[in-house]
Design a protein around this motif. Sequence first.
Motif, PDB file in Angstrom:
ATOM      1  N   LEU A   1       0.833  -1.208   0.000  1.00 22.30           N
ATOM      2  CA  LEU A   1       0.000   0.000   0.000  1.00 22.30           C
ATOM      3  C   LEU A   1       0.867   1.257   0.000  1.00 22.30           C
ATOM      4  O   LEU A   1       0.580   2.227  -0.714  1.00 22.30           O
ATOM      5  CB  LEU A   1      -0.916  -0.005   1.226  1.00 22.30           C
ATOM      6  CG  LEU A   1      -1.868   1.192   1.383  1.00 22.30           C
ATOM      7  CD1 LEU A   1      -2.832   1.273   0.206  1.00 22.30           C
ATOM      8  CD2 LEU A   1      -2.648   1.076   2.700  1.00 22.30           C
ATOM      9  N   ALA A   2       1.950   1.228   0.784  1.00 20.33           N
ATOM     10  CA  ALA A   2       2.862   2.367   0.794  1.00 20.33           C
ATOM     11  C   ALA A   2       3.497   2.563  -0.582  1.00 20.33           C
ATOM     12  O   ALA A   2       3.652   3.695  -1.055  1.00 20.33           O
ATOM     13  CB  ALA A   2       3.952   2.157   1.847  1.00 20.33           C
ATOM     14  N   GLY A   3       3.855   1.450  -1.246  1.00 19.87           N
ATOM     15  CA  GLY A   3       4.393   1.550  -2.599  1.00 19.87           C
ATOM     16  C   GLY A   3       3.379   2.105  -3.575  1.00 19.87           C
ATOM     17  O   GLY A   3       3.712   2.890  -4.471  1.00 19.87           O
ATOM     18  N   LEU A   4       2.120   1.719  -3.387  1.00 21.57           N
ATOM     19  CA  LEU A   4       1.056   2.215  -4.266  1.00 21.57           C
ATOM     20  C   LEU A   4       0.713   3.666  -3.986  1.00 21.57           C
ATOM     21  O   LEU A   4       0.001   4.298  -4.772  1.00 21.57           O
ATOM     22  CB  LEU A   4      -0.202   1.350  -4.098  1.00 21.57           C
ATOM     23  CG  LEU A   4      -0.120  -0.044  -4.716  1.00 21.57           C
ATOM     24  CD1 LEU A   4      -1.359  -0.855  -4.350  1.00 21.57           C
ATOM     25  CD2 LEU A   4       0.030   0.048  -6.231  1.00 21.57           C
ATOM     26  N   LEU A   5       1.205   4.185  -2.890  1.00 25.43           N
ATOM     27  CA  LEU A   5       1.092   5.623  -2.637  1.00 25.43           C
ATOM     28  C   LEU A   5       2.289   6.366  -3.226  1.00 25.43           C
ATOM     29  O   LEU A   5       2.126   7.323  -3.983  1.00 25.43           O
ATOM     30  CB  LEU A   5       0.997   5.882  -1.130  1.00 25.43           C
ATOM     31  CG  LEU A   5       1.206   7.340  -0.677  1.00 25.43           C
ATOM     32  CD1 LEU A   5       0.154   8.261  -1.292  1.00 25.43           C
ATOM     33  CD2 LEU A   5       1.199   7.425   0.847  1.00 25.43           C
ATOM     34  N   VAL A   6       3.493   5.900  -2.901  1.00 25.80           N
ATOM     35  CA  VAL A   6       4.698   6.655  -3.241  1.00 25.80           C
ATOM     36  C   VAL A   6       4.975   6.665  -4.743  1.00 25.80           C
ATOM     37  O   VAL A   6       5.166   7.727  -5.347  1.00 25.80           O
ATOM     38  CB  VAL A   6       5.914   6.093  -2.479  1.00 25.80           C
ATOM     39  CG1 VAL A   6       7.203   6.759  -2.967  1.00 25.80           C
ATOM     40  CG2 VAL A   6       5.747   6.306  -0.980  1.00 25.80           C
ATOM     41  N   PHE A   7       4.985   5.490  -5.389  1.00 26.86           N
ATOM     42  CA  PHE A   7       5.365   5.450  -6.803  1.00 26.86           C
ATOM     43  C   PHE A   7       4.346   6.131  -7.724  1.00 26.86           C
ATOM     44  O   PHE A   7       4.738   6.906  -8.599  1.00 26.86           O
ATOM     45  CB  PHE A   7       5.648   4.011  -7.234  1.00 26.86           C
ATOM     46  CG  PHE A   7       6.886   3.448  -6.602  1.00 26.86           C
ATOM     47  CD1 PHE A   7       8.130   3.997  -6.858  1.00 26.86           C
ATOM     48  CD2 PHE A   7       6.816   2.384  -5.720  1.00 26.86           C
ATOM     49  CE1 PHE A   7       9.269   3.509  -6.261  1.00 26.86           C
ATOM     50  CE2 PHE A   7       7.940   1.883  -5.120  1.00 26.86           C
ATOM     51  CZ  PHE A   7       9.179   2.444  -5.385  1.00 26.86           C
ATOM     52  N   PRO A   8       3.041   5.881  -7.572  1.00 30.94           N
ATOM     53  CA  PRO A   8       2.093   6.655  -8.388  1.00 30.94           C
ATOM     54  C   PRO A   8       2.186   8.151  -8.136  1.00 30.94           C
ATOM     55  O   PRO A   8       2.029   8.954  -9.069  1.00 30.94           O
ATOM     56  CB  PRO A   8       0.729   6.099  -7.946  1.00 30.94           C
ATOM     57  CG  PRO A   8       1.026   4.691  -7.543  1.00 30.94           C
ATOM     58  CD  PRO A   8       2.365   4.784  -6.865  1.00 30.94           C
ATOM     59  N   LEU A   9       2.475   8.530  -6.888  1.00 27.96           N
ATOM     60  CA  LEU A   9       2.612   9.957  -6.587  1.00 27.96           C
ATOM     61  C   LEU A   9       3.788  10.552  -7.344  1.00 27.96           C
ATOM     62  O   LEU A   9       3.670  11.620  -7.965  1.00 27.96           O
ATOM     63  CB  LEU A   9       2.804  10.132  -5.072  1.00 27.96           C
ATOM     64  CG  LEU A   9       2.956  11.571  -4.564  1.00 27.96           C
ATOM     65  CD1 LEU A   9       1.659  12.330  -4.757  1.00 27.96           C
ATOM     66  CD2 LEU A   9       3.361  11.577  -3.091  1.00 27.96           C
ATOM     67  N   LEU A  10       4.919   9.845  -7.341  1.00 29.54           N
ATOM     68  CA  LEU A  10       6.100  10.361  -8.033  1.00 29.54           C
ATOM     69  C   LEU A  10       5.890  10.384  -9.543  1.00 29.54           C
ATOM     70  O   LEU A  10       6.280  11.343 -10.216  1.00 29.54           O
ATOM     71  CB  LEU A  10       7.322   9.507  -7.686  1.00 29.54           C
ATOM     72  CG  LEU A  10       7.717   9.456  -6.204  1.00 29.54           C
ATOM     73  CD1 LEU A  10       8.986   8.640  -6.018  1.00 29.54           C
ATOM     74  CD2 LEU A  10       7.905  10.857  -5.644  1.00 29.54           C
TER      75      LEU A  10
END
Length: 479
Positions: free
Chosen positions: A261-270
């Motif tokens: 979930l954290a990855g799905l926040l950080v990478f799409p955000l970047l």
Amino acid sequence: MTRETWKTRAGFILAAVGSAVGLGNIWRFPWMTANNGGSAFLLLYLGIVLLVGVPGLLGAFVIGRRSQRNPVGALRDLSGGSRLWGAFGLFAVATTLLLVSFYSVVGGWFVRYTAASATASYFGQSGAYFSAISHGPGALAFGFAFLAASAAIVYGGVEKGIERATKLMMPAIVLLLVALTAWTFTRPGALDGAAFLLSPDVAYLRANALDILPAAVGQALFTLSLGTGTMITYASYLGEERSLPSDATTIAVLNTGVGVLAGLLVFPLLFSFGLDVGSGGPGAIFVSVASAFASLGVFGRVLGVAFFGVVLLAALSSAISMLEIPVAYLVDEHDVPRSRATVGVAGLVAVGTAACALDASVFGLLANTLVNLLMTAGLAGFLLFVGWVLGRRALAEYEAGAGEFARSLGTPWLLFVGVLIPIFLLFTLITGLLPVLGVSVTELDVMGVRVASSTLSLVGAVVVTLLAVAGLRRPDSML
């Protein structure tokens, strides 16, 4: 001195998940993933969590609940008073002290960024801002503030401090992550970031598996709090009625879910802001995510406080679990009151925190190289202990409170943790140690035959495991 226990099963689960769901998931996971091939790293990481993490958690739980002690007392008492195993327990405690030293520095960064988001201090200069605050007297002050907050929770005890705090923090962490992720996916380009994380890159994995293996293993152990004695200590407060297989699986699933979930926040955000996901380094998430929030003006301030605040909560939940290990050691082994033990441990950690806050090279050594090596060695030792020193006693502890299906897997589990996983961990340890020692060899000439260095590493791991088994085997061992 009466030993404390968890008041509820939910309290134990949330505390254990809180230990696992910390900076490893939200700060270190995106950093490691970006530097090691994105989805290829994720694929390898998930495999290690399933095949090594869950059985390893069970091994730690068995040691902890069977002994009702900290890592030092657990290994010493269950081995019949062996000073050597007691020393290995001290190795785990020392590893924890090193980890929480650099952890406090990163926690201090999140304290500072949470406040800076409200005042927009880093807007327009996110890279320069991180460079200015990452090390030095300011980093030391905020690191000490984070350490003090963590110590205050541990000071309150297992039920009134750790359990009560994690019951509040964990739901808040998950809810905030879900809300932020949902908002991120409303932005254009976010799906490209999700694809970077989730689209399996088998070709990259096949070509670079050995290079990224130590990082993937280190990340899996770091996020599950394995190899340091954290889960041994937490399980030592458990009663016999609990199902260890059920609890271990639940904790691993929840932890991995939050990491993804954290990855799905950080990478799409970047990706949505067109920022570089592969810049790497411990400051990557600060510079990149801060740049994204800075472009949103006033709304970016709100998002910044929410994002850095949720990671701060996650960091606290992990830091208290690490501090609990040396505190439990002093309480159990030396009958030191919890209040004095907590203050003393915090003072000792403060020395390591100061070294990491004032010297970037010391910080980098602990946060990357030593994390991977020390935790891998620690878990290998714990599992050899479970398989060959505890043996049938480990199986009996595993089965206590477990359901029929879980009990049917007991013997295969014991073989797995006693032989196969130690071989894998020692292979990973050798592979990761060679570059540290300055050895970079792809092939070696052995009696006129060209042999890949990875093959020799595997042979070395098998030999060391067999020697350990031969030396540890007892009448009540599993074989």
